[in-house]
Write a protein that holds these residues in place. Structure first.
Motif, PDB file in Angstrom:
ATOM      1  N   THR C 246      21.327 -60.734  54.425  1.00 38.98           N
ATOM      2  CA  THR C 246      21.433 -60.006  52.982  1.00 38.98           C
ATOM      3  C   THR C 246      22.526 -59.149  53.184  1.00 38.98           C
ATOM      4  OG1 THR C 246      18.886 -60.170  52.823  1.00 38.98           O
ATOM      5  CG2 THR C 246      19.861 -58.737  51.401  1.00 38.98           C
ATOM      6  N   ARG C 247      23.300 -58.924  52.023  1.00 41.04           N
ATOM      7  CA  ARG C 247      24.386 -58.390  52.027  1.00 41.04           C
ATOM      8  C   ARG C 247      24.086 -56.730  52.347  1.00 41.04           C
ATOM      9  NH1 ARG C 247      29.512 -58.247  48.352  1.00 41.04           N
ATOM     10  NH2 ARG C 247      30.592 -56.607  49.447  1.00 41.04           N
ATOM     11  N   GLU C 248      24.846 -56.175  53.258  1.00 45.05           N
ATOM     12  CA  GLU C 248      24.666 -54.894  53.686  1.00 45.05           C
ATOM     13  C   GLU C 248      23.213 -54.354  53.875  1.00 45.05           C
ATOM     14  OE1 GLU C 248      27.573 -52.023  51.746  1.00 45.05           O
ATOM     15  OE2 GLU C 248      28.717 -53.929  50.998  1.00 45.05           O
ATOM     16  N   ARG C 249      22.206 -55.371  53.966  1.00 44.81           N
ATOM     17  CA  ARG C 249      20.820 -54.802  54.669  1.00 44.81           C
ATOM     18  C   ARG C 249      20.323 -55.631  55.728  1.00 44.81           C
ATOM     19  NH1 ARG C 249      19.765 -53.448  49.191  1.00 44.81           N
ATOM     20  NH2 ARG C 249      21.016 -51.488  49.288  1.00 44.81           N
ATOM     21  N   SER C 250      19.402 -54.862  56.395  1.00 47.53           N
ATOM     22  CA  SER C 250      18.703 -55.958  57.227  1.00 47.53           C
ATOM     23  C   SER C 250      17.790 -56.794  56.742  1.00 47.53           C
ATOM     24  CB  SER C 250      17.905 -54.833  58.220  1.00 47.53           C
ATOM     25  OG  SER C 250      17.212 -55.601  59.013  1.00 47.53           O
ATOM     26  N   VAL C 251      18.125 -58.107  56.767  1.00 47.00           N
ATOM     27  CA  VAL C 251      17.124 -59.035  56.046  1.00 47.00           C
ATOM     28  C   VAL C 251      15.939 -59.154  57.078  1.00 47.00           C
ATOM     29  CG1 VAL C 251      18.118 -60.964  57.431  1.00 47.00           C
ATOM     30  CG2 VAL C 251      16.822 -61.502  55.400  1.00 47.00           C
ATOM     31  N   ALA C 252      16.160 -59.089  58.461  1.00 45.21           N
ATOM     32  CA  ALA C 252      15.169 -58.993  59.367  1.00 45.21           C
ATOM     33  C   ALA C 252      13.941 -58.078  58.798  1.00 45.21           C
ATOM     34  CB  ALA C 252      15.305 -58.705  60.719  1.00 45.21           C
ATOM     35  N   ALA C 253      14.268 -56.762  58.659  1.00 46.16           N
ATOM     36  CA  ALA C 253      13.482 -55.687  58.092  1.00 46.16           C
ATOM     37  C   ALA C 253      12.797 -56.084  56.707  1.00 46.16           C
ATOM     38  CB  ALA C 253      14.224 -54.474  58.048  1.00 46.16           C
ATOM     39  N   LEU C 254      13.751 -56.519  56.072  1.00 44.40           N
ATOM     40  CA  LEU C 254      13.248 -56.798  54.570  1.00 44.40           C
ATOM     41  C   LEU C 254      12.119 -57.934  54.404  1.00 44.40           C
ATOM     42  CD1 LEU C 254      16.428 -57.093  52.401  1.00 44.40           C
ATOM     43  CD2 LEU C 254      14.680 -55.525  52.029  1.00 44.40           C
ATOM     44  N   LEU C 255      12.267 -58.860  55.360  1.00 44.57           N
ATOM     45  CA  LEU C 255      11.495 -59.978  55.681  1.00 44.57           C
ATOM     46  C   LEU C 255      10.230 -59.679  56.401  1.00 44.57           C
ATOM     47  CD1 LEU C 255      13.547 -63.300  55.512  1.00 44.57           C
ATOM     48  CD2 LEU C 255      12.428 -61.891  53.425  1.00 44.57           C
ATOM     49  N   GLY C 256      10.398 -58.590  57.370  1.00 49.35           N
ATOM     50  CA  GLY C 256       9.417 -58.759  58.563  1.00 49.35           C
ATOM     51  C   GLY C 256       9.554 -59.766  59.341  1.00 49.35           C
ATOM     52  N   ALA C 257      10.710 -60.252  59.577  1.00 44.78           N
ATOM     53  CA  ALA C 257      11.045 -61.436  60.332  1.00 44.78           C
ATOM     54  C   ALA C 257      10.709 -61.240  62.070  1.00 44.78           C
ATOM     55  CB  ALA C 257      12.535 -61.954  60.483  1.00 44.78           C
ATOM     56  N   HIS C 258      10.417 -62.258  62.742  1.00 46.80           N
ATOM     57  CA  HIS C 258      10.393 -62.168  64.142  1.00 46.80           C
ATOM     58  C   HIS C 258      10.710 -63.394  64.926  1.00 46.80           C
ATOM     59  CE1 HIS C 258       6.430 -64.508  63.980  1.00 46.80           C
ATOM     60  NE2 HIS C 258       6.536 -63.804  62.848  1.00 46.80           N
ATOM     61  N   ILE C 259      11.214 -62.934  66.051  1.00 48.77           N
ATOM     62  CA  ILE C 259      11.462 -64.215  67.097  1.00 48.77           C
ATOM     63  C   ILE C 259      10.453 -65.137  67.240  1.00 48.77           C
ATOM     64  CG2 ILE C 259      12.333 -65.025  69.533  1.00 48.77           C
ATOM     65  CD1 ILE C 259      13.927 -62.282  69.449  1.00 48.77           C
ATOM     66  N   GLY C 260      10.897 -66.541  66.845  1.00 52.03           N
ATOM     67  CA  GLY C 260       9.627 -67.742  66.827  1.00 52.03           C
ATOM     68  C   GLY C 260       9.338 -67.908  65.765  1.00 52.03           C
ATOM     69  N   GLN C 261       9.632 -67.094  64.604  1.00 54.70           N
ATOM     70  CA  GLN C 261       9.153 -67.526  63.289  1.00 54.70           C
ATOM     71  C   GLN C 261       9.656 -68.706  62.577  1.00 54.70           C
ATOM     72  OE1 GLN C 261       9.916 -64.238  60.510  1.00 54.70           O
ATOM     73  NE2 GLN C 261       8.617 -65.064  58.907  1.00 54.70           N
ATOM     74  N   ALA C 262       8.813 -69.324  61.937  1.00 53.86           N
ATOM     75  CA  ALA C 262       9.342 -70.804  61.387  1.00 53.86           C
ATOM     76  C   ALA C 262      10.407 -70.418  60.177  1.00 53.86           C
ATOM     77  CB  ALA C 262       7.963 -71.492  60.892  1.00 53.86           C
ATOM     78  N   VAL C 263      11.333 -71.390  60.166  1.00 48.49           N
ATOM     79  CA  VAL C 263      12.479 -71.534  59.303  1.00 48.49           C
ATOM     80  C   VAL C 263      12.524 -72.909  58.756  1.00 48.49           C
ATOM     81  CG1 VAL C 263      14.800 -71.320  58.684  1.00 48.49           C
ATOM     82  CG2 VAL C 263      13.848 -69.600  60.269  1.00 48.49           C
ATOM     83  N   VAL C 264      12.331 -73.449  57.575  1.00 49.72           N
ATOM     84  CA  VAL C 264      12.220 -74.650  57.216  1.00 49.72           C
ATOM     85  C   VAL C 264      13.689 -74.943  56.262  1.00 49.72           C
ATOM     86  CG1 VAL C 264      11.227 -76.746  56.075  1.00 49.72           C
ATOM     87  CG2 VAL C 264       9.884 -75.137  57.499  1.00 49.72           C
ATOM     88  N   LEU C 265      14.476 -76.134  56.442  1.00 54.58           N
ATOM     89  CA  LEU C 265      15.554 -76.287  55.527  1.00 54.58           C
ATOM     90  C   LEU C 265      15.233 -77.738  54.973  1.00 54.58           C
ATOM     91  CD1 LEU C 265      18.756 -75.589  55.352  1.00 54.58           C
ATOM     92  CD2 LEU C 265      19.168 -77.337  56.970  1.00 54.58           C
ATOM     93  N   LYS C 266      14.979 -77.827  53.722  1.00 52.90           N
ATOM     94  CA  LYS C 266      14.938 -79.107  53.079  1.00 52.90           C
ATOM     95  C   LYS C 266      16.024 -79.501  52.203  1.00 52.90           C
ATOM     96  CE  LYS C 266       9.953 -78.809  52.488  1.00 52.90           C
ATOM     97  NZ  LYS C 266       8.929 -78.056  51.804  1.00 52.90           N
ATOM     98  N   ARG C 267      16.309 -80.769  52.247  1.00 55.17           N
ATOM     99  CA  ARG C 267      17.114 -81.355  51.229  1.00 55.17           C
ATOM    100  C   ARG C 267      16.412 -81.382  49.859  1.00 55.17           C
ATOM    101  NH1 ARG C 267      19.752 -87.128  52.124  1.00 55.17           N
ATOM    102  NH2 ARG C 267      17.554 -87.842  52.599  1.00 55.17           N
ATOM    103  N   SER C 268      17.272 -80.767  48.908  1.00 55.31           N
ATOM    104  CA  SER C 268      16.709 -80.902  47.419  1.00 55.31           C
ATOM    105  C   SER C 268      16.454 -82.287  47.041  1.00 55.31           C
ATOM    106  CB  SER C 268      17.253 -80.103  46.320  1.00 55.31           C
ATOM    107  OG  SER C 268      18.338 -80.539  45.986  1.00 55.31           O
ATOM    108  N   ILE C 269      15.360 -82.833  46.458  1.00 56.52           N
ATOM    109  CA  ILE C 269      15.422 -84.084  46.057  1.00 56.52           C
ATOM    110  C   ILE C 269      15.793 -84.249  44.439  1.00 56.52           C
ATOM    111  CG2 ILE C 269      13.854 -86.358  45.622  1.00 56.52           C
ATOM    112  CD1 ILE C 269      14.229 -85.160  48.462  1.00 56.52           C
ATOM    113  N   ARG C 270      16.935 -84.758  44.288  1.00 59.75           N
ATOM    114  CA  ARG C 270      17.242 -84.921  42.843  1.00 59.75           C
ATOM    115  C   ARG C 270      16.599 -85.805  41.974  1.00 59.75           C
ATOM    116  NH1 ARG C 270      23.431 -84.661  44.711  1.00 59.75           N
ATOM    117  NH2 ARG C 270      22.443 -85.403  46.405  1.00 59.75           N
ATOM    118  N   ASN C 271      16.360 -85.649  40.943  1.00 59.49           N
ATOM    119  CA  ASN C 271      15.481 -86.656  40.040  1.00 59.49           C
ATOM    120  C   ASN C 271      14.055 -86.729  40.243  1.00 59.49           C
ATOM    121  OD1 ASN C 271      18.047 -87.322  38.692  1.00 59.49           O
ATOM    122  ND2 ASN C 271      18.459 -88.950  40.301  1.00 59.49           N
ATOM    123  N   GLY C 272      13.731 -85.542  40.785  1.00 62.14           N
ATOM    124  CA  GLY C 272      12.319 -85.516  40.927  1.00 62.14           C
ATOM    125  C   GLY C 272      11.830 -85.241  42.394  1.00 62.14           C
TER     126      GLY C 272
END
Lengths: 272, 272, 272
Positions: C246-272
């Motif tokens: 997050t620009r000029e912020r700690s995104v880890a503090a904003l989200l309460g993130a921690h090592i080992g936390q899940a992160v999911v990346l999906k392809r957006s499905i066009r047309n539904g």
């Protein structure tokens, strides 16, 4: 002892912290280009993105380094934007950093200075990142300057650099209204009141009255050691700013002081 | 590889912290006088004004540096007072610091030593400050010594240096009553019980009983790794002081240990 | 400028902290053997005994150092046990450390590598301690390698080094399920999703949807500066891992993130 000419010192001032790999990456890049570079850390503990803190720290430190030293300041929240990368040079010193004000206080202390944009891409690391110009632009440029490149070879002249909008003391006939500029690791308080602001008063230093927070005291001292333990007093710091201290205590903690807090210096009115 | 003689190392031990410009100012002054100085930080995170902590840290570290090294210790709450600035030299080592006890533990470890006052003002920075002798006196003097100046050229001999009033272990017939001297960043506890205090006991190391806080355990080990995880044990540190540790844990946190806390070592009485 | 050949750089990565005398002891030993050694700190603030953190930090840093550099990593909870001390060498780089996984990520990044056990006791300090192999084994060995000794002279070849059991991303047809690997001092989040994991997707970077904690956002950016202040976004770090910032912020503090936390990346499905 070495007889050959000495390579310039490169100093580093950043907000990268000491836990991550960022500082070492800069040093690796510098030493890859200039194996005999002499690198000195000023600090890497500038508060994240705090341009004013970095500008003040570098302004207080650079005069103690020999002429020829190259000072690199990377506090760069705008990395990847259209902010320029610049090189400021004067009084036989060189400063590199983003054009966001971080070099402004130093430039104002020089008797005169020139500024050049850094846009000679041949000097950068191959495919520089959008997010880490410290490593990819400032480090290799510093190394090339230490090898003897001249500032003019970095890019075209820059007419005007970004200034900082700092609170200036208000100087009245009988008083100076300043603010807290910095609190050091001993808890000493540095203000923005400079020795030169008192020049027209022609008053004995012992005759000043100083107000900060809930306390008031009299006189500007010359040393820490002439004070009694636990007593709050003022003196001029080695950078010639008015400093408030308590011997062997953190005066900032005692007073709950904070950056931006008001500090007032009054001439005591005799016969009144 | 360099063929020419090597310039001495200069080490720095201070309570200046890593955030401010103070450490870098010292280095700038040193490099301005001696461009090839090799400067090594011991630590700048001594607790503010903690002379004992600095004295202990330097005593544990200096033997690992080569002969000829110049060690500078600036923990200096009395700066600007009448405390002397001194140079202690012995066993081909040099130590610089205020005469407030910070060099005393090192001096006691040397086989013999001489002390000189530092009052050759020609070596100091121009108009030295009253508040920052690290930068204005100790740094330039260290640089001149590294260039080859002899300690005798700094000033006249000093008959007696300031000692430290440290708690000494009480050695009885069957027990040693010591205290906690230091807690390191792993949480290991160093005590003031030295290997030499046990010399007259003629007891197998496995026969000692150790008490600290609420816990008691038996035996002095040789390694961390021979212990089970989570078990508290004792061993002699690499400085030959009795150390209490817990494998891969902070024993100081587990025990709530603090500097000055009592530690008792008893000979186990067989057939009793 | 020096004309003679340049001695290799020695880097240090440890969990020793910056307050104690341990780091300086290593440097003293190195400089006692090799007076012209060039020592660079990577970091000494690895969390105590955290082998994964050290392995990741060194893997991100070593490519920025020139060929020939000797990298020493001392995170050594098993010191004094039967764990081996090893030297990994490849791509004209040298790595020294305990065989506990700390060198594994670096070895996997090399195009090929050889490993040697360090058991040439003639190189160690006299009577090495059971508790501090950093000072007594790794430091003197690094100094001898910097003087020109070859890795083969340290000891016999090692067939297989200790690996790390790191969480690997699960790559599905339309999504990658990763985890948080590291949080830097700016609060930026590094994940274990590597740019190469996306290779078979053949999707425009702007078409990805990213989930972490309670938030979801779209697209992988190229720079920090193209973002609005306060907006959370993703980009590939300079090490090519997916980073959330997050620009000029700690995104880890904003989200309460921690090592080992899940992160999911999906392809957006066009047309539904």
């Amino acid at each position: 002892m070495n007889e050959h000419p000495t390579t310039p010192i490169i100093t580093l001032t950043t907000d990268f912290g000491l836990k991550d790999s960022y500082v070492a990456s800069l040093k690796g890049v510098i030493l890859g280009i200039h194996p005999h570079a002499r690198i000195v850390d000023i600090t890497h503990l500038i508060s994240p993105h705090n341009i004013v803190e970095a500008a003040f720290t570098l302004m207080c430190t650079y005069p103690y380094f020999p002429e020829g030293t190259i000072h690199v300041a990377v506090i760069d929240p705008g990395v990847g934007s259209h902010r320029k990368a610049i090189c400021v040079t004067g009084d036989n010193r060189i400063f590199l950093g983003p054009d966001n004000g971080v070099l402004w206080l130093c430039s104002q202390r020089l008797s005169n200075f020139s500024t050049y944009q850094i846009d000679n891409h041949a000097l950068f690391t191959a495919s520089p990142s959008y997010t880490f110009h410290g490593r990819d632009i400032f480090a290799p440029v510093a190394a090339h300057l230490a090898l003897g490149m001249r500032a003019q070879e970095l890019g075209g002249p820059v007419a005007r650099i970004q200034s900082l909008n700092l609170p200036q003391p208000i100087v009245n006939n009988d008083a100076i209204e300043g603010t807290v500029l910095h609190i050091d690791s001993f808890g000493n308080i540095l203000t923005n009141i400079h020795r030169s602001h008192l020049a027209h008063f022609d008053t004995d230093q012992r005759q000043y009255i100083i107000h900060i927070g809930q306390i008031t005291f009299t006189g500007i001292s010359q040393t820490y050691a002439e004070q009694r333990m636990g007593e709050t007093f003022a003196l001029f710091s080695s950078s010639d700013f008015l400093e408030i201290a308590t011997r062997e205590r953190s005066v900032a903690a005692l007073l709950g002081a904070h950056i931006g807090q008001a500090v007032v210096l009054k001439r005591s009115i005799r016969n009144g």
